[in-house]
Motif scaffolding. Structure first.
Motif, PDB file in Angstrom:
ATOM      1  N   LYS A 157       0.834  -1.209   0.000  1.00 63.39           N
ATOM      2  CA  LYS A 157       0.000   0.000   0.000  1.00 63.39           C
ATOM      3  C   LYS A 157       0.866   1.257   0.000  1.00 63.39           C
ATOM      4  O   LYS A 157       0.584   2.218  -0.720  1.00 63.39           O
ATOM      5  N   MET A 158       1.929   1.239   0.810  1.00 56.82           N
ATOM      6  CA  MET A 158       2.826   2.388   0.871  1.00 56.82           C
ATOM      7  C   MET A 158       3.543   2.598  -0.469  1.00 56.82           C
ATOM      8  O   MET A 158       3.710   3.735  -0.926  1.00 56.82           O
ATOM      9  N   LEU A 159       3.951   1.510  -1.098  1.00 52.66           N
ATOM     10  CA  LEU A 159       4.626   1.614  -2.402  1.00 52.66           C
ATOM     11  C   LEU A 159       3.685   2.221  -3.446  1.00 52.66           C
ATOM     12  O   LEU A 159       4.095   3.052  -4.260  1.00 52.66           O
ATOM     13  N   ARG A 160       2.435   1.835  -3.409  1.00 54.72           N
ATOM     14  CA  ARG A 160       1.451   2.392  -4.345  1.00 54.72           C
ATOM     15  C   ARG A 160       1.252   3.888  -4.093  1.00 54.72           C
ATOM     16  O   ARG A 160       1.138   4.682  -5.036  1.00 54.72           O
ATOM     17  N   LEU A 161       1.196   4.266  -2.835  1.00 55.47           N
ATOM     18  CA  LEU A 161       1.048   5.690  -2.510  1.00 55.47           C
ATOM     19  C   LEU A 161       2.249   6.493  -2.994  1.00 55.47           C
ATOM     20  O   LEU A 161       2.119   7.663  -3.356  1.00 55.47           O
ATOM     21  N   MET A 162       3.424   5.855  -3.008  1.00 63.02           N
ATOM     22  CA  MET A 162       4.632   6.523  -3.493  1.00 63.02           C
ATOM     23  C   MET A 162       4.644   6.642  -5.021  1.00 63.02           C
ATOM     24  O   MET A 162       5.407   7.430  -5.572  1.00 63.02           O
ATOM     25  N   GLY A 163       3.814   5.847  -5.697  1.00 64.79           N
ATOM     26  CA  GLY A 163       3.752   5.920  -7.155  1.00 64.79           C
ATOM     27  C   GLY A 163       4.189   4.671  -7.886  1.00 64.79           C
ATOM     28  O   GLY A 163       4.083   4.584  -9.113  1.00 64.79           O
ATOM     29  N   PHE A 164       4.701   3.669  -7.153  1.00 60.26           N
ATOM     30  CA  PHE A 164       5.126   2.420  -7.791  1.00 60.26           C
ATOM     31  C   PHE A 164       3.909   1.623  -8.261  1.00 60.26           C
ATOM     32  O   PHE A 164       2.834   1.702  -7.666  1.00 60.26           O
ATOM     33  N   ARG A 165       4.113   0.852  -9.327  1.00 63.27           N
ATOM     34  CA  ARG A 165       3.114  -0.133  -9.726  1.00 63.27           C
ATOM     35  C   ARG A 165       3.577  -1.515  -9.289  1.00 63.27           C
ATOM     36  O   ARG A 165       4.759  -1.743  -9.071  1.00 63.27           O
ATOM     37  N   ILE A 166       2.616  -2.439  -9.177  1.00 60.14           N
ATOM     38  CA  ILE A 166       2.891  -3.765  -8.642  1.00 60.14           C
ATOM     39  C   ILE A 166       2.579  -4.828  -9.698  1.00 60.14           C
ATOM     40  O   ILE A 166       1.524  -4.787 -10.336  1.00 60.14           O
ATOM     41  N   ALA A 167       3.514  -5.754  -9.864  1.00 56.75           N
ATOM     42  CA  ALA A 167       3.308  -6.902 -10.757  1.00 56.75           C
ATOM     43  C   ALA A 167       3.451  -8.188  -9.958  1.00 56.75           C
ATOM     44  O   ALA A 167       4.195  -8.248  -8.979  1.00 56.75           O
ATOM     45  N   ILE A 168       2.737  -9.218 -10.367  1.00 55.80           N
ATOM     46  CA  ILE A 168       2.878 -10.546  -9.762  1.00 55.80           C
ATOM     47  C   ILE A 168       3.492 -11.472 -10.793  1.00 55.80           C
ATOM     48  O   ILE A 168       3.006 -11.597 -11.921  1.00 55.80           O
ATOM     49  N   ASP A 169       4.571 -12.135 -10.402  1.00 56.67           N
ATOM     50  CA  ASP A 169       5.313 -13.007 -11.298  1.00 56.67           C
ATOM     51  C   ASP A 169       4.812 -14.448 -11.185  1.00 56.67           C
ATOM     52  O   ASP A 169       4.102 -14.807 -10.244  1.00 56.67           O
ATOM     53  N   ASP A 170       5.187 -15.261 -12.175  1.00 54.26           N
ATOM     54  CA  ASP A 170       5.030 -16.722 -12.132  1.00 54.26           C
ATOM     55  C   ASP A 170       3.581 -17.194 -12.117  1.00 54.26           C
ATOM     56  O   ASP A 170       3.308 -18.333 -11.728  1.00 54.26           O
ATOM     57  N   THR A 171       2.635 -16.366 -12.525  1.00 56.36           N
ATOM     58  CA  THR A 171       1.242 -16.795 -12.540  1.00 56.36           C
ATOM     59  C   THR A 171       1.072 -17.934 -13.532  1.00 56.36           C
ATOM     60  O   THR A 171       1.531 -17.876 -14.670  1.00 56.36           O
ATOM     61  N   GLY A 172       0.398 -18.987 -13.092  1.00 52.46           N
ATOM     62  CA  GLY A 172       0.203 -20.161 -13.932  1.00 52.46           C
ATOM     63  C   GLY A 172       1.119 -21.302 -13.557  1.00 52.46           C
ATOM     64  O   GLY A 172       0.899 -22.439 -13.959  1.00 52.46           O
ATOM     65  N   ALA A 173       2.164 -21.031 -12.753  1.00 54.51           N
ATOM     66  CA  ALA A 173       3.068 -22.092 -12.331  1.00 54.51           C
ATOM     67  C   ALA A 173       2.452 -22.914 -11.195  1.00 54.51           C
ATOM     68  O   ALA A 173       2.848 -24.028 -10.934  1.00 54.51           O
ATOM     69  N   GLY A 174       1.486 -22.353 -10.519  1.00 58.04           N
ATOM     70  CA  GLY A 174       0.753 -23.009  -9.444  1.00 58.04           C
ATOM     71  C   GLY A 174      -0.424 -22.112  -9.170  1.00 58.04           C
ATOM     72  O   GLY A 174      -0.591 -21.121  -9.852  1.00 58.04           O
ATOM     73  N   TYR A 175      -1.270 -22.449  -8.190  1.00 57.85           N
ATOM     74  CA  TYR A 175      -2.353 -21.502  -7.975  1.00 57.85           C
ATOM     75  C   TYR A 175      -2.355 -20.845  -6.623  1.00 57.85           C
ATOM     76  O   TYR A 175      -3.320 -20.253  -6.193  1.00 57.85           O
TER      77      TYR A 175
END
Length: 433
Positions: free
Chosen positions: A328-346
């Protein structure tokens, strides 16, 4: 709606898992430890794009137990340990990932498994070790209620670049034993010294791989990839990050990666978006947002809006109390968030609904040969549905052929990266737009 989409993807992926071919577990006595079956399994794993991890399980208080139980009972305990591990390994792991389970000496066991190529799966080793040792200890405690069993564990990845795969297996096993038996001070301290030397001298190198707009073939972003000192055992990211994790220096290493990445972006005058990887452990560190702010103050020309924080690994974020707060703090600072490895497990599908990422990166295990596998394309469509519900862009990783790229175009995937487009290289001025 997003919850229903995730449940549907889980259902598709579970059927996909059931359709995969199963191979039988191979349990070798000591004299067969490094004979052809293990070597062939490792070579096959490499040929199919996997890495291989050697995991060592060593009974911690073996001397005390031998004295307490007597010779006959101790031998019985050894047999029960092997039986329990074999049963639990078959219950907890996919059979196709198991290369071997064998004695390496005395009360110790070595498990050789194939894992995904990505360095972010180092946390998977911790999960595997915990999921195996805990039930084994519980089963044995029922048989021997008067004694307390505890296993030391360690792991290392097999170096596929070594001229001899068999020697590389042997070396990985020795290093894994050293990690497990931290009592062997010379070997463990050598690794600890090496990784601390790398950190103190900031002796890492960053490569950048472009992320391509599938519709236009133009570069939209770069992902920073870490390499250790050239020509050393820690040049590859897998051993580098695994040793850092096991020696408690992972946070320091990842902060050096961020520092070096910002310096490289500034030197190249890059204006494209840049993905920088962080494990959930680092992102959940209470110092993280403060340290990020301090680094940004040194390179004032780089704005947080240019940086995408990529959450690596497919393990749970439960128990990391500061993780969500830091996001949440990173988003307030302006960073965007990505999630890696989607599909390798659930496990990371639930993370998607937890943090609603700006970008979802689809693991290459799902993309590999997707043009020849209709089930994989169905999974891709399900993940695209999840991404649309979450309002996320999609990046497909590990594109190796024109045929794989054509499937992405057909399904209107946003972005892609892989050697088909361009291999990792040093980010230099005039490369970025």
């Amino acid at each position: 709606m997003i919850r229903r989409s995730i449940d549907k993807v889980k259902e598709i992926m579970q059927w996909g898992k059931l359709l995969l071919p199963l191979s039988s577990l191979r349990f070798y006595p000591p004299k067969f430890v490094l004979r052809n079956p293990v070597l062939e399994g490792v070579v096959t794993a490499f040929q199919t794009g996997h890495e291989v991890a050697v995991i060592v399980f060593n009974l911690q208080n073996v001397a005390e137990l031998a004295e307490q139980l007597g010779e006959n009972q101790h031998r019985h305990l050894q047999r029960q340990i092997k039986k329990a591990f074999r049963e639990v390994v078959l219950e907890e792991l996919d059979e196709q990932d198991i290369i071997s389970l064998h004695d390496y000496y005395g009360d110790g066991l070595t498990l050789v498994v194939q894992v995904d190529h990505d360095c972010h799966y180092i946390s998977e080793m911790d999960r595997i070790m915990k999921n195996l040792t805990n039930p084994v200890e519980k089963r044995l405690h029922k048989l021997y209620q008067s004694i307390q069993l505890q296993f030391e564990t360690g792991y290392m990845f097999v170096d596929k670049k070594h001229y001899s795969i068999q020697e590389s297996i042997e070396k990985a096993q020795r290093q894994a034993i050293a990690m497990a038996e931290k009592r062997l001070a010379a070997k463990y301290d050598s690794m600890f010294y090496t990784i601390n030397n790398i950190i103190s001298q900031k002796n890492i190198k960053l490569l950048a791989q472009p992320i391509i707009d599938v519709a236009t073939n133009e570069i939209r972003a770069w992902e920073m990839l870490t390499r250790g000192p050239k020509g050393t055992a820690l040049e590859s990211p897998l051993p580098l990050f695994s040793v850092a994790r096991q020696t408690g220096t992972l946070y320091e290493l990842e902060m050096i990666v961020l520092e070096k990445a910002l310096e490289q972006i500034k030197a190249a005058k890059c204006r494209d978006d840049v993905f920088i990887n962080f494990t959930p452990i680092t992102l959940g560190n209470i110092r993280f947002t403060r340290d990020v702010k301090n680094l940004l103050q040194r390179v004032r020309t780089i704005l947080p809006t240019q940086i995408i924080i990529e959450v690596t690994e497919n393990d749970s974020i439960e128990g990391l109390k500061d993780f969500i707060y830091n996001i949440k703090m990173l988003r307030l600072m302006g960073f965007r968030i990505a999630i890696d490895d989607t599909g390798a497990g659930y496990s990371n599908l639930s993370t998607i609904s937890e943090i609603m990422p700006d970008i979802i990166k689809i693991d290459r295990s799902l993309i590999s040969n997707i043009d020849k596998n209709s089930l994989k394309e169905s999974m891709l469509k399900g993940l695209l549905l999840v991404a649309r519900e979450a309002g996320s862009l999609v990046v497909a990783e590990g594109i190796e052929s024109e045929e794989e790229a054509s499937v992405l175009t057909r399904n209107k995937v946003d972005l892609a990266q892989g050697n088909f487009y361009a291999p990792p290289t040093v980010l230099m001025r005039d490369m970025a737009t």
